[in-house]
Motif scaffolding. Structure first.
Motif, PDB file in Angstrom:
ATOM      1  N   SER A 249       0.830  -1.192   0.000  1.00  0.00           N
ATOM      2  CA  SER A 249       0.000   0.000   0.000  1.00  0.00           C
ATOM      3  C   SER A 249       0.870   1.250   0.000  1.00  0.00           C
ATOM      4  N   ILE A 250       0.219   2.389  -0.131  1.00  0.00           N
ATOM      5  CA  ILE A 250       0.947   3.658  -0.083  1.00  0.00           C
ATOM      6  C   ILE A 250       1.610   3.836   1.276  1.00  0.00           C
ATOM      7  N   MET A 251       0.896   3.470   2.344  1.00  0.00           N
ATOM      8  CA  MET A 251       1.463   3.568   3.684  1.00  0.00           C
ATOM      9  C   MET A 251       2.640   2.618   3.855  1.00  0.00           C
ATOM     10  N   PHE A 254       5.591   4.132   2.193  1.00  0.00           N
ATOM     11  CA  PHE A 254       6.072   5.258   2.993  1.00  0.00           C
ATOM     12  C   PHE A 254       6.901   4.770   4.185  1.00  0.00           C
ATOM     13  N   LEU A 255       6.442   3.710   4.833  1.00  0.00           N
ATOM     14  CA  LEU A 255       7.165   3.194   5.997  1.00  0.00           C
ATOM     15  C   LEU A 255       8.501   2.575   5.603  1.00  0.00           C
ATOM     16  N   THR A 256       8.505   1.774   4.535  1.00  0.00           N
ATOM     17  CA  THR A 256       9.726   1.057   4.161  1.00  0.00           C
ATOM     18  C   THR A 256      10.751   1.939   3.463  1.00  0.00           C
ATOM     19  N   CYS A 257      10.299   2.987   2.783  1.00  0.00           N
ATOM     20  CA  CYS A 257      11.227   3.812   2.003  1.00  0.00           C
ATOM     21  C   CYS A 257      11.493   5.184   2.601  1.00  0.00           C
ATOM     22  N   CYS A 258      10.682   5.625   3.544  1.00  0.00           N
ATOM     23  CA  CYS A 258      10.873   6.952   4.153  1.00  0.00           C
ATOM     24  C   CYS A 258      11.189   6.874   5.643  1.00  0.00           C
ATOM     25  N   ILE A 259      10.431   6.078   6.389  1.00  0.00           N
ATOM     26  CA  ILE A 259      10.611   6.017   7.842  1.00  0.00           C
ATOM     27  C   ILE A 259      11.745   5.081   8.228  1.00  0.00           C
ATOM     28  N   LEU A 260      11.737   3.865   7.689  1.00  0.00           N
ATOM     29  CA  LEU A 260      12.753   2.875   8.064  1.00  0.00           C
ATOM     30  C   LEU A 260      14.178   3.330   7.761  1.00  0.00           C
TER      31      LEU A 260
END
Length: 445
Positions: A249-251, A254-260
């Protein structure tokens, strides 16, 4: 000779077999009377910080007097009062003499140099004149990384080109909106930020807190770019292997490529700075990770893993990106060619980014100018390639531009010959003769 001090006079000091007497005086407590901040010249302490006397003070003179510089320097070996264990520490020992001036007295290093054979316990000095000498401990001079003109030019153009590419995608987003292009825009943003930080923040080493923030952000941007490139490689593999987009999903993206990717730089920065200070985290040359201690491995290892995973997915996709894909998954020729083109483009960007990452680590760690030049040139070529093949040669963007141009032309009014009746003003109507309706209309039987 005094304990811990050895003096060697070169034979060339004696000229024409003339007898020379050397007088040496050692001072046991004089250093306690001289302020530690006494610096007569900026060459002894250009940073302006506090200096410290780190050996006994001695005076050397010759008889008869020898005026001017000696033809060969006198060698003095001092025993350091305080040892400097680590060569990479922020402190260093320098040889200095006490300079007397009418307006100011203080330590100066003109005419003296520190020998390369110096170690943590002893400092070797070579001085070309005779006076009062000692060893001074000061903050190590930092020679920051110099960003070359060609780097400013290439990275500056790359910034403009990448910004233009992103603007084109935003203007035509309704027609190019897709998961793949979301990944592409995030990759372009990462490349844009890297080029900006290279020419604007990499040399801000004198503001340590800001330098740490820049280093953490650069660390994060690099890992985020690799995460998006890996995600794009997985997506390409699913398109050819299973005829569908990769699950997620978009989320999730976002988590795997921006937050992590942000967790490693932030944790490493906090731990290193809190335990070892700024110098235990930052490079001596730039706002980047230190090589001694090897903090830079916290970037190199994740970079290798992410790049290797992306390359593996690209190799697997290559076996699928063949003419057989059209038969197995019922691709038409146009769809197959579009997917192949997207795959080739993402592979080129991945390879060039791996090259620039390696060159970036090389020139920030060693100050190698050649690596810096190649980094700047490849970054420029990469940005031009992205603009040309992702934006200008994008069929969806080209079709959207043609459609908008066609619609704009359709709404334009063709000009009429001569004057239009709309040019008549109310005053003009008064000049017409009123002949009545019967003169204008004729009744037809």
């Amino acid at each position: 000779m005094a304990t811990g001090i050895r003096i060697s006079l070169p034979k060339a000091t004696i000229q024409n077999n003339q007898l020379i007497k050397a007088v040496v005086i050692t001072y046991k407590t004089l250093k306690e009377m001289i302020p530690s901040s006494s610096a007569n010249s900026s060459n002894i302490n250009p940073a302006g910080s506090t200096i410290q006397i780190n050996s006994q003070i001695i005076s050397i003179s010759f008889y008869p007097d020898r005026y001017g510089n000696l033809s060969h320097p006198v060698r003095i070996i001092f025993e350091n009062t305080n040892t400097i264990e680590n060569k990479n520490t922020a402190k260093e020992n320098v040889c200095a003499f006490w300079a007397s001036a009418p307006s100011q007295c203080g330590w100066d290093s003109t005419g003296c140099r520190t020998g390369s054979e110096s170690n943590s316990t002893h400092t070797v000095c070579y001085c070309s004149h005779t006076t009062t000498f000692s060893v001074i401990t000061r903050d190590k001079l930092v020679q920051s990384l110099q960003i070359e003109v060609i780097t400013y030019i290439c990275c500056g153009i790359a910034i403009a080109v990448l910004a233009l590419t992103i603007a084109i995608f935003v203007m035509h987003w309704k027609d190019v909106k897709s998961i793949v292009n979301v990944m592409n825009i995030n990759i372009f943003l990462c490349l844009l930020m890297i080029n900006i930080l290279v020419i604007s923040g990499l040399t801000a080493i004198y503001w340590k807190p800001l330098c740490v923030a820049i280093s953490i952000f650069l660390h994060y941007i690099f890992l985020a770019a690799y995460s998006w490139l890996l995600r794009c490689a997985i997506c390409m593999h699913y398109l050819f292997a299973k005829n569908k987009l990769a699950p997620g999903s978009i989320m999730g993206n976002f988590l795997t490529c921006c937050i992590l990717p942000a967790t490693i730089p932030i944790l490493v920065g906090i731990i290193q700075v809190s335990r070892y200070g700024f110098d235990g985290y930052l490079s001596h040359y730039a706002c980047w990770l230190s090589t001694t201690p090897p903090v830079v491995v916290t970037f190199i290892i994740p970079m290798i893993l992410l790049a290797l995973a992306a390359l593996i997915y690209n190799v697997l996709t290559t076996t699928r990106a063949s003419s057989n894909a059209r038969v197995v998954y019922d691709y038409n020729d146009e769809e197959l060619e579009i997917n192949r083109k997207n795959f080739r483009q993402s592979f080129v960007v991945l390879v060039t980014f791996i090259m620039t990452s390696i060159l970036f680590v090389a020139f920030t760690s060693t100050k190698d100018i050649v690596c810096q030049y190649i980094f700047a040139i490849i970054s420029l070529i990469q940005s031009i390639y992205i603009l040309l093949f992702y934006a200008l040669k994008n069929k969806e963007i080209q079709m959207d531009c043609k459609s908008k141009a066609k619609n704009h032309t359709a709404y334009e009014l063709k000009p009429t010959k001569g004057k239009s009746s709309s040019h008549l003003t109310p005053a003009n109507y008064n000049n017409y003769e009123d002949v009545g309706e019967d003169a204008i209309y004729q009744e037809v039987d």
